[in-house]
Scaffold this active site. Structure first.
Site, PDB file in Angstrom:
ATOM      1  N   GLU A  75       0.888  -1.168   0.000  1.00 53.29           N
ATOM      2  CA  GLU A  75       0.000   0.000   0.000  1.00 53.29           C
ATOM      3  C   GLU A  75       0.919   1.209   0.000  1.00 53.29           C
ATOM      4  O   GLU A  75       1.542   1.535   1.015  1.00 53.29           O
ATOM      5  CB  GLU A  75      -0.920  -0.034   1.222  1.00 53.29           C
ATOM      6  CG  GLU A  75      -2.092   0.929   1.123  1.00 53.29           C
ATOM      7  CD  GLU A  75      -1.778   2.272   1.763  1.00 53.29           C
ATOM      8  OE1 GLU A  75      -1.510   3.226   0.991  1.00 53.29           O
ATOM      9  OE2 GLU A  75      -1.787   2.365   2.986  1.00 53.29           O
ATOM     10  N   CYS A 118      -2.192   8.939   2.987  1.00 53.66           N
ATOM     11  CA  CYS A 118      -2.029   8.593   1.573  1.00 53.66           C
ATOM     12  C   CYS A 118      -3.328   8.779   0.802  1.00 53.66           C
ATOM     13  O   CYS A 118      -3.312   8.922  -0.420  1.00 53.66           O
ATOM     14  CB  CYS A 118      -1.527   7.159   1.435  1.00 53.66           C
ATOM     15  SG  CYS A 118      -2.547   5.954   2.299  1.00 53.66           S
TER      16      CYS A 118
END
Length: 471
Positions: free
Chosen positions: A244, A278
Site C-alpha cells: 500500500e 495517503c
C-alpha cells in the site's frame, strides 16, 4: 523477545528516544533492535506458527473479538499515546483508535468464513476440492501516520488467517504498536504469535527478513520509492507481497455540486491528520462555474481551523511529524508561488515544532509541480476546469492511483466520472473512503493487493486444491 511485544527497555539493550512532534521533547525510550534481534523475532514467530495455524478458527475469532473490546475500553490511553508520538489532534486520535479496533471485529468475523469450494471436473470422473491455508510467518511494516490503524489492519487479517507475525513499526511511533501488542496478549494471543520489533535500522532488519526463508509474506505500507526497493528485494525469493504505497488523490467538484457538502467533504479529505494520509485530497479540480463560491467557503473554513498540539482539546490540526517535513512543505509552497500560484487563505499556526499553517493555493496552473507531488501536509492547491475531457486527462496524469473524490449534483454524473478515474477507491459525495469492510488499495504505482474486506484475509492465505479420482 517474549510474549506479544518487544520490551520497552531491556537491560543491556540499546534504545532510542521517541519525540513529541509538537515540541520535539522526548516522551519515552524503546529498545532499538539490531538485525540479529530482528532475525531472532522471526525464529520466535516461526516456532509459534504451527500452534497458531492449528488453532480453531472460532478460537482465533474470539481472541480478536476480545482484542477489539479491550482496545475500545482503552481508547483514552491509546489516544494519548497517538497524540504524544504522532502529534495529531485528540479528536483525530480518538477516531483512529475506534477505526483501528474495527479491524479486530471485522476479521474476527472473517476468521470463521474462509470459504472453500467443491466441484465436478468438466471432464467428469474427478472432483475438485479447494481450500486455504495460512501463508506462514508474515513480516509487517507500518508507517507513522496511523500508528494504531496501520498495525491492526495488518495484524488482524494475519491472525485471522492463522499466520504469525513480526511487525516493524515506524521509528517515530513505536509506542502505539507496543500498546496494541500488549492488548493482544491480554486478549489471549499466545507467546510468539505477534512480535513487535522497533528499530532505527529499518533497512537492515527488513532486508534480513526478506532474505529469511522462514518469512513467507511481506505486507508494507509506505512510500512508493521504498516500496520499489522492497519489491526488488522480495523478487529474489519470489515472496508473496502486499504493497500500500503513495497517493495523489484528486478532488473533483462539478458545476452543479452541493457546494456546502463539497466544502465539508474537502475539510475532511484534506485536513484529517493534518493532510498526512495517503488518501488525503492532494489536488483540487473545481469547475469554473463553482470555483468562486467553493474557494470562498473552503478558504474561510481553512482560516478558521485551530492549529495546535493535541494536548489542546480544541485543536483541529496538529503538527507535522518532523521539522524536516515542515521545511519540505514550505519549500513546496514557495516553489508553487514562484510558478504563479497564490496563497489565498491560510490559518494561523504556532511557531516552532512541527506546525505548518493550513493553506489554500489558487491560480495553480494545470501541470504545476505541486500537482505531481504527494504533499502529505495541510496544503490545498486548486485548479479551475471547464472541459471534462481535459479534466479526466489531468486527473489520471499521475503514476499514482490510490484514492479520488468527486462531488456532483447528479449521482449519475458522479458515477460516470468516477468510472473513468484510475484509482482504487473513490469517495462519491463524501470526503472519506476508508472502511474495514471495504477493499483498501490502489491502481498503478499506488500498490499491490488489498487490505480490509474479504480480500484482506486472502492476502494472508495460500490456495490449495485436491483433484480426487472417484472412478
Amino acid at each position: 523477545m517474549t510474549g506479544c511485544s518487544a520490551p520497552l527497555r531491556a537491560p543491556g539493550t540499546r534504545t532510542f528516544a521517541v519525540l513529541d512532534p509538537a515540541n520535539l521533547e522526548p516522551i519515552g525510550e524503546v529498545a532499538d533492535h539490531t538485525v540479529e534481534q530482528g532475525v531472532d523475532a522471526v525464529a520466535v514467530a516461526s516456532a509459534a506458527f504451527a500452534g497458531w495455524a492449528g488453532t480453531a478458527p472460532r478460537a482465533r475469532a474470539e481472541v480478536l473479538s476480545r482484542a477489539r473490546e479491550l482496545m475500545v475500553a482503552d481508547r483514552d490511553r491509546l489516544a494519548d499515546l497517538i497524540v504524544a508520538e504522532n502529534g495529531k489532534s485528540r479528536a483525530d486520535a480518538c477516531a483512529e483508535v475506534t477505526y483501528a479496533a474495527e479491524f479486530f471485529r471485522w476479521f474476527a468475523e472473517e476468521a470463521v468464513r474462509s470459504d472453500g469450494d467443491y466441484s465436478v471436473a468438466p471432464a467428469g470422473g474427478t472432483r475438485t476440492l479447494v481450500t486455504h491455508h495460512p501463508v506462514g510467518v508474515a513480516a509487517l511494516v507500518t508507517p507513522w501516520n496511523f500508528p494504531a490503524a496501520m498495525a491492526t489492519r495488518k495484524i488482524a487479517p494475519a491472525l485471522a488467517a492463522g499466520c504469525t507475525v513480526v511487525l516493524k513499526p515506524a521509528a517515530e511511533t513505536p509506542l502505539t504498536a507496543l500498546a496494541v501488542a500488549e492488548i493482544l496478549t491480554e486478549a489471549g494471543v499466545p507467546d510468539g504469535v505477534v512480535n513487535v520489533v522497533p528499530t532505527t535500522d529499518a533497512a537492515g532488519v527488513v532486508g534480513a527478513w526478506l532474505r529469511d526463508d522462514r518469512v513467507r509474506k511481506l505486507s508494507f505500507t509506505g512510500s512508493t520509492g521504498v516500496g520499489r526497493v522492497l519489491l526488488r528485494q522480495a523478487a529474489d525469493r519470489v515472496l508473496n507481497v502486499s504493497m500500500e504505497l503513495g497517493g495523489n488523490a484528486p478532488y473533483v467538484v462539478t458545476a452543479d455540486a452541493d457546494l456546502e457538502a463539497a466544502v465539508q467533504g474537502a475539510m475532511i479529505a484534506k485536513y484529517r491528520n493534518g493532510g498526512q494520509a495517503c488518501t488525503a485530497a492532494n489536488r483540487f479540480y473545481v469547475h469554473a462555474d463553482a470555483a468562486a463560491a467553493f474557494v470562498a467557503g473552503f478558504g474561510a473554513a481553512t482560516e478558521a481551523l485551530r492549529v495546535g498540539p493535541g494536548s489542546d482539546p480544541e485543536a483541529q490540526v496538529g503538527p507535522l511529524i518532523s521539522t524536516s517535513a515542515v521545511r519540505a512543505l514550505g519549500d513546496l509552497v514557495a516553489s508553487a508561488v514562484d510558478e504563479g500560484a497564490r496563497i489565498a487563505y491560510q490559518a494561523i499556526a504556532p511557531s516552532g515544532g512541527g506546525f505548518f499553517p493550513p493553506t489554500v493555493l489558487t491560480d495553480v496552473r494545470p501541470g504545476a509541480d505541486i500537482l505531481q507531488r504527494e504533499i502529505f501536509g495541510p496544503v490545498a492547491p486548486i485548479v479551475v476546469w471547464t472541459d471534462e475531457e481535459d479534466l479526466l486527462r489531468q486527473v489520471n496524469d499521475t503514476e499514482h492511483g490510490l484514492a479520488a473524490y468527486v462531488y456532483a449534483g447528479r449521482l449519475q454524473d458522479a458515477l460516470r466520472l468516477a468510472e473513468q478515474f484510475e484509482a482504487g477507491m473513490i469517495g462519491i459525495n463524501r470526503g472519506i473512503v476508508s472502511d474495514p469492510a471495504a477493499p483498501f488499495g490502489g491502481y498503478k504505482q499506488s500498490g499491490l493487493g488489498r487490505e480490509g474486506a474479504r480480500a484482506g484475509l486472502a492476502e494472508f492465505q495460500e490456495t490449495q486444491y485436491f483433484s480426487v479420482d472417484l472412478s
